[in-house]
Each structure stands twice: as C-alpha cells, then as structure tokens.
Design an enzyme around this catalytic site. Structure first.
Site, PDB file in Angstrom:
ATOM      1  N   PHE A   1      -1.685   6.492   4.151  1.00 57.18           N
ATOM      2  CA  PHE A   1      -1.520   5.434   3.149  1.00 57.18           C
ATOM      3  C   PHE A   1      -0.348   4.502   3.483  1.00 57.18           C
ATOM      4  O   PHE A   1      -0.447   3.300   3.361  1.00 57.18           O
ATOM      5  CB  PHE A   1      -1.266   6.042   1.764  1.00 57.18           C
TER       6      PHE A   1
ATOM      7  N   HIS B   1     -15.317   5.619   2.695  1.00 58.35           N
ATOM      8  CA  HIS B   1     -13.995   4.991   2.790  1.00 58.35           C
ATOM      9  C   HIS B   1     -12.988   5.821   3.590  1.00 58.35           C
ATOM     10  O   HIS B   1     -12.351   5.320   4.517  1.00 58.35           O
ATOM     11  CB  HIS B   1     -13.448   4.693   1.380  1.00 58.35           C
TER      12      HIS B   1
ATOM     13  N   HIS C   1       0.829  -1.198   0.000  1.00 57.91           N
ATOM     14  CA  HIS C   1       0.000   0.000   0.000  1.00 57.91           C
ATOM     15  C   HIS C   1       0.868   1.254   0.000  1.00 57.91           C
ATOM     16  O   HIS C   1       0.591   2.218  -0.699  1.00 57.91           O
ATOM     17  CB  HIS C   1      -0.928  -0.009   1.221  1.00 57.91           C
TER      18      HIS C   1
ATOM     19  N   HIS D   1      -4.995   5.963  -5.453  1.00 55.37           N
ATOM     20  CA  HIS D   1      -6.195   6.573  -4.854  1.00 55.37           C
ATOM     21  C   HIS D   1      -6.652   7.788  -5.650  1.00 55.37           C
ATOM     22  O   HIS D   1      -5.925   8.296  -6.489  1.00 55.37           O
ATOM     23  CB  HIS D   1      -5.920   6.981  -3.399  1.00 55.37           C
TER      24      HIS D   1
ATOM     25  N   HIS E   1     -11.522  -2.724   3.678  1.00 60.53           N
ATOM     26  CA  HIS E   1     -11.539  -2.786   2.217  1.00 60.53           C
ATOM     27  C   HIS E   1     -12.366  -3.939   1.670  1.00 60.53           C
ATOM     28  O   HIS E   1     -12.801  -3.895   0.523  1.00 60.53           O
ATOM     29  CB  HIS E   1     -10.120  -2.751   1.644  1.00 60.53           C
TER      30      HIS E   1
ATOM     31  N   HIS F   1     -10.990   5.442   7.584  1.00 61.22           N
ATOM     32  CA  HIS F   1      -9.549   5.495   7.849  1.00 61.22           C
ATOM     33  C   HIS F   1      -9.217   6.535   8.922  1.00 61.22           C
ATOM     34  O   HIS F   1      -8.468   6.263   9.861  1.00 61.22           O
ATOM     35  CB  HIS F   1      -8.783   5.887   6.570  1.00 61.22           C
TER      36      HIS F   1
ATOM     37  N   HIS G   1      -7.425  -2.252  -5.084  1.00 62.05           N
ATOM     38  CA  HIS G   1      -7.671  -2.868  -3.780  1.00 62.05           C
ATOM     39  C   HIS G   1      -8.280  -4.264  -3.915  1.00 62.05           C
ATOM     40  O   HIS G   1      -8.059  -5.120  -3.068  1.00 62.05           O
ATOM     41  CB  HIS G   1      -8.528  -1.952  -2.914  1.00 62.05           C
TER      42      HIS G   1
HETATM   43 CU1  C2O Z   1      -5.784   2.217  -0.298  1.00 61.50          CU
HETATM   44 CU2  C2O Z   1      -8.445   2.536   2.116  1.00 61.50          CU
HETATM   45  O1  C2O Z   1      -6.934   2.917   1.113  1.00 61.50           O
END
Ligand code: C2O
Length: 353
Positions: free
Chosen positions: A271, A242, A93, A111, A284, A246, A120
């Site tokens: 990230f 999303h 990632h 992203h 994810h 995070h 992903h």
């Molecule tokens: Cu690649 Cu949820 O980020």
C-alpha cells in the site's frame, strides 16, 4: 457514524505492514493553512467529458502527452510542499492505507471495506485533474488497464518502456514482454497455457461481477464506520482481481531490492509504495470502471444507501493546491463528476463457470 475526513494533525508514522517496520519517510500531506475550514468540494463547471481510454489501445500522441504530464508531476517533487507532486500523490495512498491517520483511536484503512471504491474514485479524480492541468489539457483522461478483456490481460505496452516517465524499475521482471496475467493468483505460479489463463480470467470476472455480488455489500465490501476496527472485509473485485494485479506487478516479497533492502512487495505490491508506479492509477481506472459496469448488470446491483457510507468523507488537494473535503455521496455517478470510460466489450459476461 460515517468515517470523517482524517484530521491532519493526527497524521503520524505509517507502517509497511500492520505491526511491521515503519515506512522510512513521512507519508503525511502538507498541512493546509487553516485546518478546520477545509470546505466541501464543489465540482468546477464542466466543458467536455473526459473519456478514459483502454491503455492497450492508445495512440502515440496520447502516450507522449501522458508521459509529459507524469514527467511534469515528477518535477514538482522538487518542492516537497507541493501536494501535486508525484511522491505526494503516492503518499496519499500510504497515509490512507498504512495506518498514518488515527480516527477515534483507530487506524484508518480504506481497503478491505466499503470505502474501497469511493476512496479510489476520488483519488483518481484529483490525480487526473492535476495531470491535465500540468499539460494544459482540461480533457486529459487517465488510461485504464483493461484486464477484464483478453486484449488487456498483460501490462499495457506503453508502461514497458524503460527510461520513460511511466516506467517503474521496481516491478517483477515477469510482467515484461507481454506475459499474460493470472487474475486469480496471489503469488503462486501455475503451469497453464496462455489461452487457458485468459479463459480462467474471464471466469474469475464472471464470478466476482455476477455470481458473488448480486447485491451491494458483497460488491463494495463490509460495513466500516467511525470508531471500528479497520479491514472488516473486502468486496469481490477488491479481492480478485484487484489484489492479484498488485501482487503480480510488484517485486517478490523477501527478494532484494536494487538498494539491498528486503522487498515488502514494492512498489505495486504494498500500500505505501503502490502509487509510486504510474501503472497503479491505470489499474485503478479499471477497478473504478468495474463499479460502473457492475451497476449496469442489473438486478439489485445498485449503490449502497446506508447513510454511514454516503456521508463518509476524505481529504484531497486539487490541481490548484486547494484542500477539500469530499463525500462518498458525491462520487456515485462518474459522468456527473466529468468523466466516463470509452466502452470495451465485456466478454466475461458469457463465462458462467
Ligand atoms: Cu488502494 Cu489497489 O489499492
């Protein structure tokens, strides 16, 4: 032209934030023996579909297996050349998202673009197969964090067990003990009741899955091709929920980490470090599930047909440490890839704002 698989010889330092300090270690994967001949991935013959369960509803046996698989993956870190190791998997990632790869003079960033969903999907695909092989269970399936359903709008309880292999001490303490998550928040706290937050969440889901994404581009994210600047624009679900998930899970930016460093959101909120929290792959899972759900809503909700998307490529290692090139066009149907999601109701469909 489509974005090609990164050339590993171009992999170098990664940045914690664009233009910010460097990630203090290398995120580059081990180099395969022969770089030019990395073949296209062929799906192994399938025996049984892997069915990914909602994380809040798994039983003790599943939790034990999952913890065992992750602890074995952590053990592989002893050999820093083993691409299946826990840190190596997290570094995937970092490499793809923090500017370690240069393609055509531009930093690669999957992203905020139409590469978000397919990247992903492939990433979880190999991660799941690695975990399954570490516990000799070819049907092992990752759990999904069912945040679009009221029952899943909190950190799944199995991740809240300090000392277990799927725990991460670098989380914001507010994620603990069943606190309800606000799927629309980029860090601001609001004074709403839990019930109101859940209702708002369902409205966010309706908006992102239905109102704001009636056709492919707004859902997948903006067009992103070889030789162009990164971050052309996020799709609806990448944006909300999303990213809020995070931010909510990681440490507060600017706070102090346990080692005295200033936080850049580690782990989930950056990230480069997100994959160091096992819940990342669970989060994810649900993002990926939304891709399938979205196509089922109907209308013009279908996969993109642009060749520059379909022919974009990534590089991954599989459970046997073999390197592969994979294409977006080969990941459009999760069942053909060998997995599906255990169904859960999608109550947000009735939450038209
Ligand atoms: Cu690649 Cu949820 O980020």
């Amino acid at each position: 032209a489509p974005v090609p698989a990164p050339d590993l010889t171009s992999c170098s330092r990664a940045e914690i934030n664009p233009g910010g300090p460097d990630v203090p270690y290398t995120c580059c994967p081990p180099r395969p023996d022969s770089l030019d001949k990395v073949p296209y991935y062929k799906f192994p013959s399938m025996t049984k579909l892997r069915v990914r369960p909602p994380a809040h509803a798994v039983d003790e046996e599943y939790i034990a297996k999952y913890n065992l698989a992750i602890s074995r993956m952590r053990e592989l870190d002893k050999d820093p050349k083993d691409p299946r190791g826990f840190k190596q998997q997290a570094n995937i990632h970092c490499a793809y998202c923090n500017g370690a790869y240069i393609i055509d003079g531009k930093k690669l960033q999957v992203h905020e673009s139409w590469l978000f969903f397919p990247f992903h999907r492939w990433y979880l695909y190999f991660y799941e197969r690695i975990l399954g092989s570490l516990i000799d269970d070819p049907t092992f399936a990752l759990p999904y964090w069912n945040w679009d359903h009221p029952k899943g709008m909190r950190l799944p309880p199995m991740f809240d067990v300090p000392g277990s292999s799927i725990y991460d001490a670098r989380r914001n303490p507010h994620v603990r003990n069943g606190t309800i998550i606000d799927l629309g928040s980029f860090g601001d706290e609001t004074n709403t009741t839990q019930l109101q937050t859940m209702t708002n969440n369902l409205t966010h889901m309706y908006r992102q899955m239905i109102t704001n994404s009636p056709c492919p581009l707004p859902f997948f994210g903006a067009r992103y091709v070889k030789g162009t600047d990164p971050n052309p624009g996020a799709g609806t679900i990448e944006n909300i929920p999303h990213t809020p998930v995070h931010i909510w899970t990681g440490t507060v930016r600017g706070s102090k980490l346990e080692n005295g460093d200033t936080s850049f959101g580690e782990n989930m909120g950056n990230f480069y470090s997100a994959g160091l929290d096992p819940v990342f792959y669970c989060h994810h899972g649900n993002v990926d599930r939304m891709w399938n759900e979205w196509k089922q809503i109907g209308g013009k909700r279908r996969d993109l047909t642009d060749k520059d998307w379909l022919n974009s490529e990534f590089f991954f290692y599989d459970e046997n440490r073999n390197p592969w090139r994979v294409r977006v066009r080969d990941c459009l149907d999760s069942k053909k890839m060998g997995y599906d999601y255990a169904p859960m109701p999608t109550p947000w469909r009735n939450f038209k704002p």
